[in-house]
Design a protein around this motif. Sequence first.
Motif, PDB file in Angstrom:
ATOM      1  N   THR A 102       9.051  46.932  -6.944  1.00 32.23           N
ATOM      2  CA  THR A 102       8.809  47.236  -5.820  1.00 32.23           C
ATOM      3  C   THR A 102       8.043  46.023  -5.194  1.00 32.23           C
ATOM      4  OG1 THR A 102       8.009  48.696  -3.835  1.00 32.23           O
ATOM      5  CG2 THR A 102       6.474  48.751  -5.891  1.00 32.23           C
ATOM      6  N   SER A 103       8.373  45.839  -4.008  1.00 33.66           N
ATOM      7  CA  SER A 103       7.715  44.137  -3.496  1.00 33.66           C
ATOM      8  C   SER A 103       7.828  45.139  -2.468  1.00 33.66           C
ATOM      9  CB  SER A 103       8.991  42.958  -4.159  1.00 33.66           C
ATOM     10  OG  SER A 103       7.536  42.180  -2.928  1.00 33.66           O
ATOM     11  N   THR A 104       7.205  43.676  -1.164  1.00 30.57           N
ATOM     12  CA  THR A 104       7.441  43.730   0.448  1.00 30.57           C
ATOM     13  C   THR A 104       9.200  43.435   1.033  1.00 30.57           C
ATOM     14  OG1 THR A 104       7.290  41.319   0.294  1.00 30.57           O
ATOM     15  CG2 THR A 104       5.365  42.623   0.537  1.00 30.57           C
ATOM     16  N   ALA A 105       8.639  43.380   1.777  1.00 28.23           N
ATOM     17  CA  ALA A 105      10.172  42.972   2.929  1.00 28.23           C
ATOM     18  C   ALA A 105      10.740  41.672   2.561  1.00 28.23           C
ATOM     19  CB  ALA A 105      10.278  44.046   4.087  1.00 28.23           C
ATOM     20  N   GLY A 106       9.319  41.458   3.038  1.00 26.90           N
ATOM     21  CA  GLY A 106       9.895  40.025   3.117  1.00 26.90           C
ATOM     22  C   GLY A 106       9.865  39.110   2.246  1.00 26.90           C
ATOM     23  N   LEU A 107       9.245  39.789   0.797  1.00 25.41           N
ATOM     24  CA  LEU A 107       9.346  38.752  -0.519  1.00 25.41           C
ATOM     25  C   LEU A 107      11.059  38.769  -1.175  1.00 25.41           C
ATOM     26  CD1 LEU A 107       7.709  37.235  -2.330  1.00 25.41           C
ATOM     27  CD2 LEU A 107       7.866  38.617  -4.245  1.00 25.41           C
ATOM     28  N   THR A 108      10.873  40.619  -0.823  1.00 28.36           N
ATOM     29  CA  THR A 108      12.462  41.136  -1.565  1.00 28.36           C
ATOM     30  C   THR A 108      13.769  40.056  -0.901  1.00 28.36           C
ATOM     31  OG1 THR A 108      11.614  43.251  -1.949  1.00 28.36           O
ATOM     32  CG2 THR A 108      13.850  42.873  -1.776  1.00 28.36           C
ATOM     33  N   GLY A 109      13.439  39.976  -0.173  1.00 30.39           N
ATOM     34  CA  GLY A 109      14.858  39.819   1.376  1.00 30.39           C
ATOM     35  C   GLY A 109      14.803  38.395   0.667  1.00 30.39           C
ATOM     36  N   LEU A 110      14.044  37.418   1.095  1.00 34.86           N
ATOM     37  CA  LEU A 110      13.811  35.818   0.796  1.00 34.86           C
ATOM     38  C   LEU A 110      13.951  35.315  -0.076  1.00 34.86           C
ATOM     39  CD1 LEU A 110      11.756  35.182   4.085  1.00 34.86           C
ATOM     40  CD2 LEU A 110      14.395  35.009   4.080  1.00 34.86           C
ATOM     41  N   TRP A 111      13.367  35.482  -1.685  1.00 32.87           N
ATOM     42  CA  TRP A 111      12.716  35.197  -2.411  1.00 32.87           C
ATOM     43  C   TRP A 111      13.498  36.189  -3.970  1.00 32.87           C
ATOM     44  CZ3 TRP A 111      10.006  35.899  -7.661  1.00 32.87           C
ATOM     45  CH2 TRP A 111      10.073  35.255  -8.031  1.00 32.87           C
ATOM     46  N   LEU A 112      13.319  37.400  -3.565  1.00 35.31           N
ATOM     47  CA  LEU A 112      13.610  38.189  -4.936  1.00 35.31           C
ATOM     48  C   LEU A 112      14.942  38.189  -4.951  1.00 35.31           C
ATOM     49  CD1 LEU A 112      12.037  39.599  -7.391  1.00 35.31           C
ATOM     50  CD2 LEU A 112      12.245  41.302  -5.482  1.00 35.31           C
ATOM     51  N   ILE A 113      16.620  39.073  -3.850  1.00 31.40           N
ATOM     52  CA  ILE A 113      17.474  38.983  -3.786  1.00 31.40           C
ATOM     53  C   ILE A 113      17.800  37.860  -4.254  1.00 31.40           C
ATOM     54  CG2 ILE A 113      19.026  39.630  -2.898  1.00 31.40           C
ATOM     55  CD1 ILE A 113      17.024  41.460  -3.589  1.00 31.40           C
ATOM     56  N   GLU A 114      17.630  36.296  -3.605  1.00 35.07           N
ATOM     57  CA  GLU A 114      18.052  34.936  -3.503  1.00 35.07           C
ATOM     58  C   GLU A 114      18.071  35.019  -5.657  1.00 35.07           C
ATOM     59  OE1 GLU A 114      17.451  31.421  -2.382  1.00 35.07           O
ATOM     60  OE2 GLU A 114      18.456  33.175   0.168  1.00 35.07           O
ATOM     61  N   ARG A 115      16.986  35.357  -6.051  1.00 34.89           N
ATOM     62  CA  ARG A 115      17.239  35.172  -7.845  1.00 34.89           C
ATOM     63  C   ARG A 115      17.498  35.948  -8.857  1.00 34.89           C
ATOM     64  NH1 ARG A 115      14.341  32.351  -4.987  1.00 34.89           N
ATOM     65  NH2 ARG A 115      12.417  30.307  -5.150  1.00 34.89           N
ATOM     66  N   LEU A 116      17.894  37.306  -8.506  1.00 34.67           N
ATOM     67  CA  LEU A 116      17.954  38.525  -9.114  1.00 34.67           C
ATOM     68  C   LEU A 116      19.494  38.483  -9.634  1.00 34.67           C
ATOM     69  CD1 LEU A 116      17.073  41.071 -10.213  1.00 34.67           C
ATOM     70  CD2 LEU A 116      17.761  42.400  -8.021  1.00 34.67           C
ATOM     71  N   GLY A 117      20.683  37.897  -9.052  1.00 30.36           N
ATOM     72  CA  GLY A 117      22.223  37.838  -9.262  1.00 30.36           C
ATOM     73  C   GLY A 117      21.316  37.210 -10.968  1.00 30.36           C
ATOM     74  N   GLY A 238      19.594  28.748  13.884  1.00 30.48           N
ATOM     75  CA  GLY A 238      19.497  27.958  15.115  1.00 30.48           C
ATOM     76  C   GLY A 238      18.439  28.643  15.881  1.00 30.48           C
ATOM     77  N   GLN A 239      18.220  29.653  16.416  1.00 26.16           N
ATOM     78  CA  GLN A 239      17.937  30.083  17.378  1.00 26.16           C
ATOM     79  C   GLN A 239      15.860  29.602  18.008  1.00 26.16           C
ATOM     80  OE1 GLN A 239      17.762  34.332  17.425  1.00 26.16           O
ATOM     81  NE2 GLN A 239      20.070  34.135  16.081  1.00 26.16           N
ATOM     82  N   GLY A 240      15.300  28.638  17.090  1.00 25.14           N
ATOM     83  CA  GLY A 240      14.233  28.097  17.093  1.00 25.14           C
ATOM     84  C   GLY A 240      13.352  27.505  16.506  1.00 25.14           C
ATOM     85  N   ILE A 241      12.376  27.116  16.094  1.00 31.17           N
ATOM     86  CA  ILE A 241      11.012  26.560  15.317  1.00 31.17           C
ATOM     87  C   ILE A 241      10.294  27.561  14.483  1.00 31.17           C
ATOM     88  CG2 ILE A 241       9.497  24.981  14.713  1.00 31.17           C
ATOM     89  CD1 ILE A 241      10.585  23.797  16.579  1.00 31.17           C
ATOM     90  N   ALA A 242      10.395  28.025  13.366  1.00 34.91           N
ATOM     91  CA  ALA A 242       9.140  29.188  12.922  1.00 34.91           C
ATOM     92  C   ALA A 242       8.281  28.418  11.730  1.00 34.91           C
ATOM     93  CB  ALA A 242      10.410  30.104  12.251  1.00 34.91           C
ATOM     94  N   LEU A 243       7.843  29.044  11.452  1.00 32.67           N
ATOM     95  CA  LEU A 243       6.266  28.694  10.947  1.00 32.67           C
ATOM     96  C   LEU A 243       6.383  29.287   8.905  1.00 32.67           C
ATOM     97  CD1 LEU A 243       3.103  29.472  12.376  1.00 32.67           C
ATOM     98  CD2 LEU A 243       3.633  27.770  11.455  1.00 32.67           C
ATOM     99  N   GLY A 244       7.253  28.774   8.485  1.00 33.73           N
ATOM    100  CA  GLY A 244       7.701  28.978   6.903  1.00 33.73           C
ATOM    101  C   GLY A 244       6.650  28.826   5.961  1.00 33.73           C
ATOM    102  N   ARG A 245       6.913  30.683   5.543  1.00 30.92           N
ATOM    103  CA  ARG A 245       5.978  30.218   4.363  1.00 30.92           C
ATOM    104  C   ARG A 245       7.098  29.660   2.959  1.00 30.92           C
ATOM    105  NH1 ARG A 245       5.587  36.732   5.069  1.00 30.92           N
ATOM    106  NH2 ARG A 245       3.585  36.755   3.811  1.00 30.92           N
ATOM    107  N   ARG A 246       6.083  27.869   2.944  1.00 34.80           N
ATOM    108  CA  ARG A 246       6.512  27.316   1.238  1.00 34.80           C
ATOM    109  C   ARG A 246       7.680  28.241   0.462  1.00 34.80           C
ATOM    110  NH1 ARG A 246       6.482  22.228   1.230  1.00 34.80           N
ATOM    111  NH2 ARG A 246       4.442  21.749   2.606  1.00 34.80           N
ATOM    112  N   PRO A 247       6.602  29.520  -0.394  1.00 33.66           N
ATOM    113  CA  PRO A 247       7.269  29.946  -1.255  1.00 33.66           C
ATOM    114  C   PRO A 247       8.631  30.730  -0.583  1.00 33.66           C
ATOM    115  CG  PRO A 247       5.047  30.497  -1.322  1.00 33.66           C
ATOM    116  CD  PRO A 247       5.346  29.458   0.251  1.00 33.66           C
ATOM    117  N   LEU A 248       8.229  31.593   0.627  1.00 32.07           N
ATOM    118  CA  LEU A 248       9.614  31.796   0.166  1.00 32.07           C
ATOM    119  C   LEU A 248      10.770  31.662   1.386  1.00 32.07           C
ATOM    120  CD1 LEU A 248       7.312  35.305   2.161  1.00 32.07           C
ATOM    121  CD2 LEU A 248       8.255  34.281  -0.083  1.00 32.07           C
ATOM    122  N   VAL A 249      10.724  29.718   1.221  1.00 30.98           N
ATOM    123  CA  VAL A 249      11.593  29.045   1.728  1.00 30.98           C
ATOM    124  C   VAL A 249      12.721  27.650   1.187  1.00 30.98           C
ATOM    125  CG1 VAL A 249      11.255  29.779   4.639  1.00 30.98           C
ATOM    126  CG2 VAL A 249       9.821  27.749   3.746  1.00 30.98           C
TER     127      VAL A 249
END
Length: 303
Positions: A102-117, A238-249
């Motif tokens: 289990t993990s947070t929705a943000g970490l799961t969608g942006l970090w974990l899933i990209e590496r799980l395969g 491309g909808q705007g500028i975000a504050l990116g959490r460096r580990p997740l992006v």
Amino acid sequence: MSLPLVRLPSLDLVRGFVAVGRRMSVTLAARDLCLTQSAVSRQVQALEDALGVKLLVRGYRSIAFTPEGERLFRAADGALAQLQDVIHAVKGPSGRRLVTLTSTAGLTGLWLIERLGAFLQAHPDIEVRVSANDRAVDLAAEGIDLAIRYGAREAMPRGAEYLFGESVLPVAHPSLRVKALASPADLEHHTLLQFDGPYRPWLQWGEWFASQGWDEVRPKAVLRFNQYDQLVHAAVAGQGIALGRRPLVAAMLADGRLRAISAPRPGPTTDYAYWLLHAHPEPAPEVVHVMRWIRDEAALVRE
């Protein structure tokens, strides 16, 4: 005299009722069955309708058996337990070992899933079940092997293992052609993507403006999101500028889906970090494999 076989309720309905009875919770029963809460509730309701009696008394955050429900549960629970044992014996071992993470929705969608395969390709004998949940669940009580949690050191339970910290920076899709923010005027023609989830100052544009010493910032527009992964997907679109959490992006910066935007000063800092927790003092071998993989991926983030 026994009821004719053709008139027995569906096994799915009985299974849903037994799952609720074992947990005395629709929420936990739904997780056990990999269904939604509403689906499990409908199964119990359908069984009650088929039998013509109430089986459960539903109160505020509580469930209790009616006399008929308790009688049915005792019989059905034992019968299903025997059925589980027999089917397991007949089917034989599948060779696939399940690890629940289990993990947070943000970490799961942006970090974990990209590496799980890549992990699953390297370990085809291990099956990973991912539960995205921002709630700090009780691992042992809910049958979860591992958790990656986000927070300050003092908020973590004993035994939590540090994975990596967090910093933020402005990011945007390359199509916006924003390479630097030198003054508030640079934002007048751009939309800001704002995180409206749990209040964490370092993730808010107001705090970032303060770190730059800027007042009276007037962007073209502001789009607000209560889920961080949605915010990042909007930035990639491309909808705007975000504050990116460096580990997740980091992966998106590396492959060009997002571009880092420079600023005169570093942004706000935080002592929040990501931590690995496990439910058992001596994890099973398959759990150890997943833990080792998470540690290796975390080490790449720290580099």
